[in-house]
Scaffold this motif. Structure first.
Motif, mmCIF file in Angstrom:
data_model
loop_
_atom_site.group_PDB
_atom_site.id
_atom_site.type_symbol
_atom_site.label_atom_id
_atom_site.label_comp_id
_atom_site.label_asym_id
_atom_site.label_seq_id
_atom_site.Cartn_x
_atom_site.Cartn_y
_atom_site.Cartn_z
ATOM 1 N N ARG A 272 0.820 -1.202 0.000
ATOM 2 C CA ARG A 272 0.000 0.000 0.000
ATOM 3 C C ARG A 272 0.853 1.251 0.000
ATOM 4 O O ARG A 272 0.591 2.204 -0.735
ATOM 5 N N ASP A 275 2.220 1.855 -3.348
ATOM 6 C CA ASP A 275 1.198 2.395 -4.248
ATOM 7 C C ASP A 275 1.001 3.882 -4.014
ATOM 8 O O ASP A 275 0.830 4.654 -4.948
ATOM 9 N N LEU A 276 1.010 4.275 -2.732
ATOM 10 C CA LEU A 276 0.774 5.680 -2.419
ATOM 11 C C LEU A 276 1.891 6.549 -2.991
ATOM 12 O O LEU A 276 1.646 7.636 -3.490
ATOM 13 N N LEU A 278 3.575 5.835 -5.596
ATOM 14 C CA LEU A 278 3.312 5.820 -7.037
ATOM 15 C C LEU A 278 2.297 6.903 -7.397
ATOM 16 O O LEU A 278 2.455 7.640 -8.365
ATOM 17 N N ALA A 279 1.239 6.987 -6.592
ATOM 18 C CA ALA A 279 0.155 7.919 -6.884
ATOM 19 C C ALA A 279 0.593 9.365 -6.687
ATOM 20 O O ALA A 279 0.158 10.255 -7.402
ATOM 21 N N ALA A 280 1.458 9.577 -5.710
ATOM 22 C CA ALA A 280 1.833 10.951 -5.359
ATOM 23 C C ALA A 280 2.503 11.671 -6.529
ATOM 24 O O ALA A 280 2.345 12.869 -6.704
ATOM 25 N N ALA A 282 1.838 11.538 -9.657
ATOM 26 C CA ALA A 282 1.097 11.506 -10.920
ATOM 27 C C ALA A 282 0.529 12.843 -11.412
ATOM 28 O O ALA A 282 0.385 13.025 -12.605
ATOM 29 N N MET C 106 -11.909 -2.279 -6.313
ATOM 30 C CA MET C 106 -12.032 -2.557 -7.745
ATOM 31 C C MET C 106 -11.035 -1.697 -8.531
ATOM 32 O O MET C 106 -10.708 -0.586 -8.119
ATOM 33 N N ARG C 145 -5.297 -0.011 -12.671
ATOM 34 C CA ARG C 145 -4.900 0.512 -11.355
ATOM 35 C C ARG C 145 -6.069 0.470 -10.382
ATOM 36 O O ARG C 145 -7.222 0.544 -10.788
ATOM 37 N N HIS C 148 -6.443 3.691 -4.955
ATOM 38 C CA HIS C 148 -5.415 4.271 -4.091
ATOM 39 C C HIS C 148 -4.078 4.410 -4.811
ATOM 40 O O HIS C 148 -3.144 4.983 -4.269
ATOM 41 N N GLN C 149 -3.989 3.881 -6.044
ATOM 42 C CA GLN C 149 -2.764 4.057 -6.817
ATOM 43 C C GLN C 149 -2.844 5.279 -7.724
ATOM 44 O O GLN C 149 -1.998 5.449 -8.586
ATOM 45 N N LEU C 150 -3.897 6.075 -7.555
ATOM 46 C CA LEU C 150 -4.091 7.227 -8.444
ATOM 47 C C LEU C 150 -3.911 8.527 -7.676
ATOM 48 O O LEU C 150 -4.117 8.588 -6.472
#
Lengths: 283, 298, 377
Positions: A272, A275-276, A278-280, A282, C106, C145, C148-150
């Motif tokens: 997790r 992933d966070l 990764l998202a930061a 974007a 999802m 994705r 939470h990966q966005l």
């Protein structure tokens, strides 16, 4: 000055507290490998030994009771998981309705109700029911399971409720808004979200049932002694080494389970975090 | 049409657990109450019916308050109630004194260590309660581990009597109920905003003052929840005093159990339970208020 | 009938039948009246903004359109059909939630496909439409994705795609840009406008942010304490506020109490105790002579001068108390002799120009008769 004092006080109380929690268990595990029948005298010549474990394996009374407890715990965990999930759903999602106060009271009271009261009252109910409608006939697996479900469903409800509270109600509204009927919303949105809570609720309900002594004593019939009842009657007479062995097995089983669960959780958490990150990057 | 289906489904989801709890949790208390007003008999079941029916008409109503009169006049019951309340109160305070620093320590540990420490608190909670009490028997007996160690070290010459004392009861209770104190406290303390303490320090409060004026007041709901989770069940505790406690001073849970199993006096046992419930109504209601507030605040 | 059928099958509507008609809708929660007798028509293809402070009832109104709340009184019609007994999952309406409400378990693809699956469309068709929609909101390559990966902006676009993929008659947006940071908001605003034009879906937007409402909306409905106080184009709302509340709520304004001294069809004069000269306004007002009225003058419509201009009305003298340099403009706080403070803004047209007026300068303030607004409500 006081800062320094607190920074010593809290860790030392913690160390004492954890020692307090674990020393008795560790001592018990140690003595389960002791050869001497005098539980507290360490027979260093012939120890460690597994003889109490094999004695346990040959003790039919303990094995029967364990099997009975296992079956009841399975039934109870499943029943409590279903009823507790419904109750948690109502508490977290149904807003106000007539009887809500009573509903909340009935789901939270079993958490604190002294077991002697619950046990006695349930037995009186079972007797009265048998008198008037002929069911449940006698006391045994059925009455034990009903009694266990009654007190453990509250724990499941609390776990499910607090998990649901972590999710915005708008998730379910969004699903409905996208055309999903209530049953679909439950199966595709709510259920997957609370699945971890239901699993831990199931496990807790299983343990509570597996562990329960007082309520079981009231509602068990002749010939339906659960494992804690057998242990209790042996322990009342004094410390016996095969109980040490049994306790060790039970503690180890739980410890292994909890350690595995923790490792899995840690791994999930790390994924997790990745992933966070990764998202930061974007936007 | 859809709306009606929705209402029906809603009713079902509420109704199933509600029905179960009404039948198996609430109704038993009413039966309990009814039997507490009847008379003991040598029969199966061992109590006299309250109502006598003939030709579908009520011909007699036998209400006996003797069981309750018993409870207030017989010194056995009075002292058992008093002792139970005292044990519960003292154990609650002891749990708080030990549990608060632990919860605070866990809540303020680094996140990675926090989970480990929390797991260590919860782990005993998942292992058998009975066996954990039993583990203390191995330590506390006259020829148990503690006495052996002290004898070996030369601190004492004769074993100290620890089993069957108040000390053993408190020890067993604090040991068994400590997680119930720590968990709600931790849940509360963990949510505290760290900047509050920084603000207090910035305004000149020393750590002790910051704790007393900021952390402690904010943790009152956690303290209350933990205290009630310990106090209420301990009043009716049966296993610990039976295994570790004094034979000359019984707790009320034991009295109830003896009346029921040994004396087969169901009406008196029921009356004992009813009076215990009455004593606990206020704390139980307080606990529920607290639970409700907590779930509404989220 | 499903939402998809609706979008395609219904012929161009006559102007007589609005897309949404709200008739005398009231919503009470116990003693509290959240929405108070609101009536409103929203036309096909328009972007309608409900604007108001927190607790004004705008979100409750939106939730009634979606079907999550039932009106206590009144009716809601969508394409002429009464929505009273229509469950949320049967309405040709989709909503974009303030929190986005993306299903955390999802993938992006599954989130967007969810609504189409409920219509039991063939799998290939669902896949096509999801793909097309994701590419429309520039999320190609993100399909697998999890939410939470966005990033925040990407989540917002997933939420938008998810609610638009069903081709609803009406899209409800609850604070659609609220969770984005300032830079991203502006960009997204224009993106949203483009998308709306392209798809022709009617938008109802709820927001507390007037800038957001101004840039997005064709029409704005300003709400206060459960009532709609004014409906109009952004320009109408700003330039011709119909009530004192609207004047004060939208933008900044200098508000005065006054008394009507002259009341003609094409102009009025108002005597304000706080202003030395009467205020001349070039429009009439329906009020009794000598009635108490309010006068609103926007800060950018007041001119600052060093010398006394040739005018008898719409004039005041004061001292600059404070100057705030904002980059594109400066704000001047001017104190009148009576103690009243006025706010005046002035565009900074030239780069090197020093502040023309400094704190402590004596100035004259003038404005055009076309600038003030007078009202009684």
């Amino acid at each position: 000055m006081s800062h320094a004092r607190r920074s010593v006080l809290v860790p030392s109380v913690m160390a004492f507290g954890f020692a307090f929690l674990y020393v008795p268990i560790l001592a018990m595990i140690g003595y389960s490998f002791n050869n001497s029948r005098l539980v507290t005298v360490w027979d260093s010549a012939n120890s460690p030994t597994l003889k109490w474990y094999s004695a346990l394996w040959r003790n039919q009374q303990v094995l029967d009771a364990a099997w009975l407890s296992f079956r009841i715990a399975l039934l109870n965990a499943t029943g409590a998981a279903i009823l507790g999930t419904l109750a948690g759903l109502v508490l977290a999602r149904f807003g106000r309705f007539r009887g809500r106060t009573l509903f909340t009271a009935l789901t939270t009271a079993p958490l604190v109700m002294p077991e002697v009261i619950t046990g006695l009252s349930l037995l009186l109910l079972f007797v009265a029911m048998e008198q008037t409608i002929g069911w449940p006939a006698g006391r045994g697996v059925t009455t034990l399971t009903i009694a266990h479900i009654t007190f453990s469903l509250s724990y499941v409800a609390v776990i499910v409720q607090s998990r649901l509270a972590g999710f915005d109600l708008s998730l379910e509204e969004a699903a409905m808004d996208l055309g999903a009927r209530p049953v679909t919303v439950f199966l595709r949105i709510t259920l997957p979200l609370i699945a971890p809570a239901i699993v831990s609720g199931w496990l807790l309900a299983f343990t509570l049932s597996w562990d329960d002594l007082v309520i079981s004593q009231f509602v068990a019939g002749p010939g339906s002694s659960t494992l804690p009842m057998v242990i209790f009657s042996k322990v009342r007479l004094g410390v016996t080494p095969d109980i040490n062995a049994l306790a060790t097995l039970m503690v180890l089983t739980v410890a292994v389970g909890v350690v595995i669960a923790t490792v899995l959780l840690r791994r999930q958490e790390r994924r997790r975090e990745r992933d966070l990150r990764l998202a930061a990057g974007a936007d | 049409m859809a709306a009606r289906g929705l209402r029906l489904g809603r009713l079902l989801v509420i109704g199933v657990p509600m029905g179960w709890l009404l039948l198996f949790f609430l109704a038993p208390f009413l039966i309990d109450f009814k039997i507490s007003l009847s008379e003991v008999r040598l029969a199966i079941p061992p109590y006299a019916p309250l109502l006598e029916w003939a030709d579908g008409k009520l011909v007699a109503l036998h209400l006996h308050l003797t069981n309750y009169r018993y409870l207030f006049t017989d010194s056995l019951y009075v002292s058992a109630y008093g002792y139970s309340l005292k044990v519960a109160a003292v154990s609650t305070v002891l749990c708080l004194l030990l549990g608060y620093p632990m919860a605070l320590g866990i809540a303020r540990a680094e996140p990675a260590r926090r989970n480990l420490l929390l797991m260590l608190v919860i782990l005993p909670f998942w292992t058998s309660f009975l066996l954990r009490v039993y583990a203390w028997m191995g330590l506390l007996r006259n020829n148990g581990l503690i006495n052996n160690l002290l004898l070996w070290a030369g601190v004492i010459d004769t074993p100290i009597q620890m089993m069957q004392t108040d000390f053993a009861v408190y020890l067993g209770i604090v040991y068994s109920y400590l997680p119930f104190m720590i968990l709600p406290l931790y849940t509360n303390l963990e949510k505290h905003d760290g900047t509050l303490l920084e603000a207090a320090a910035d305004l000149g409060a020393k750590p002790l003052a910051a704790f007393l004026r900021v952390t402690l007041p904010l943790s009152v709901p956690g303290i209350l929840a933990g205290a009630l989770l310990v106090f209420i069940p301990v009043v009716g505790e049966y296993v610990i005093p039976t295994l570790l406690g004094r034979p000359d001073q019984l707790m009320i849970g034991r009295v109830l159990s003896d009346e029921f199993f040994a004396n087969r006096d169901w009406p008196v046992a029921s009356a004992v339970a009813m009076l215990m419930l009455l004593l606990l109504v206020a704390p139980i209601v307080a606990f529920q208020r607290l639970q409700n507030n907590a779930s509404e605040a989220r | 009938m499903t939402a998809a059928d609706n979008g395609a099958a219904i012929a161009p509507l006559s102007a007589a039948q609005p897309c949404v008609r709200i008739e005398g809708v009231t919503k009470r929660f116990g003693e509290f009246t959240a929405v108070d007798d609101v009536s409103l028509d929203i036309q096909e293809g328009e972007i309608f903004c409900l604007l108001g402070g927190s607790g004004c009832g705008k979100t409750t109104l939106l939730r009634m359109l979606a079907g999550f709340e039932q009106p206590t009184a009144g009716r809601i019609l969508i394409d002429g059909q009464d929505m009273a007994d229509i469950a949320p999952y049967e309405r040709p309406v989709n909503m974009m939630f303030q929190s986005y409400a993306l299903f955390p378990h999802m993938t992006v693809q599954a989130n967007v496909a969810f609504g189409l699956e409920q219509e039991k469309l063939p799998k290939t068709q669902i896949a096509q439409r999801v793909e097309a929609m994701l590419s429309l909101v520039r999320l190609d390559g993100m399909a697998q994705r999890k939410p939470h990966q966005l990033s925040g902006g990407q989540r917002q676009r997933v939420a938008l795609a998810r609610s638009l993929v069903k081709r609803p008659r009406l899209l409800l947006l609850d604070e659609p840009l609220g969770a984005l940071d300032r830079k991203l908001r502006e960009h997204t605003q224009f993106e949203l406008l483009g998308l709306q034009k392209q798809l022709g879906v009617t938008f109802v937007v709820v927001t507390h942010d007037q800038e957001e409402a101004m840039t997005l909306a064709n029409r704005i409905g300003v709400m206060d304490r459960g009532r709609i106080v004014q409906v109009g184009s952004p320009r109408d709302i700003y330039e011709y506020p119909s009530t004192r509340f609207v004047a004060d709520f939208i933008g900044s304004v200098n508000l005065f109490e006054g008394r009507l001294t002259e009341d003609e069809a094409d102009y009025v004069r108002v005597a304000c105790p706080e202003l030395p000269a009467p205020v001349l306004v070039d429009h009439g007002v329906s009020a009794a002579p000598e009635a108490t009225v309010w006068v609103a003058i926007r800060p950018e419509k007041i001119q600052l001068l060093r010398e006394r201009p040739e005018a008898a009305d719409n004039l005041a003298q004061g001292t600059v108390r404070d100057v705030a340099y904002m980059g594109d403009m400066s704000i001047y706080l001017v104190v009148l002799p009576g103690g009243r403070e006025l706010r005046v803004t002035r565009a900074n047209l030239q780069r090197k120009e020093e502040e023309v007026f400094q704190s402590g300068d004596a100035v004259w303030l003038v404005w055009d008769a076309a600038s003030p607004v007078v009202g009684t409500g």
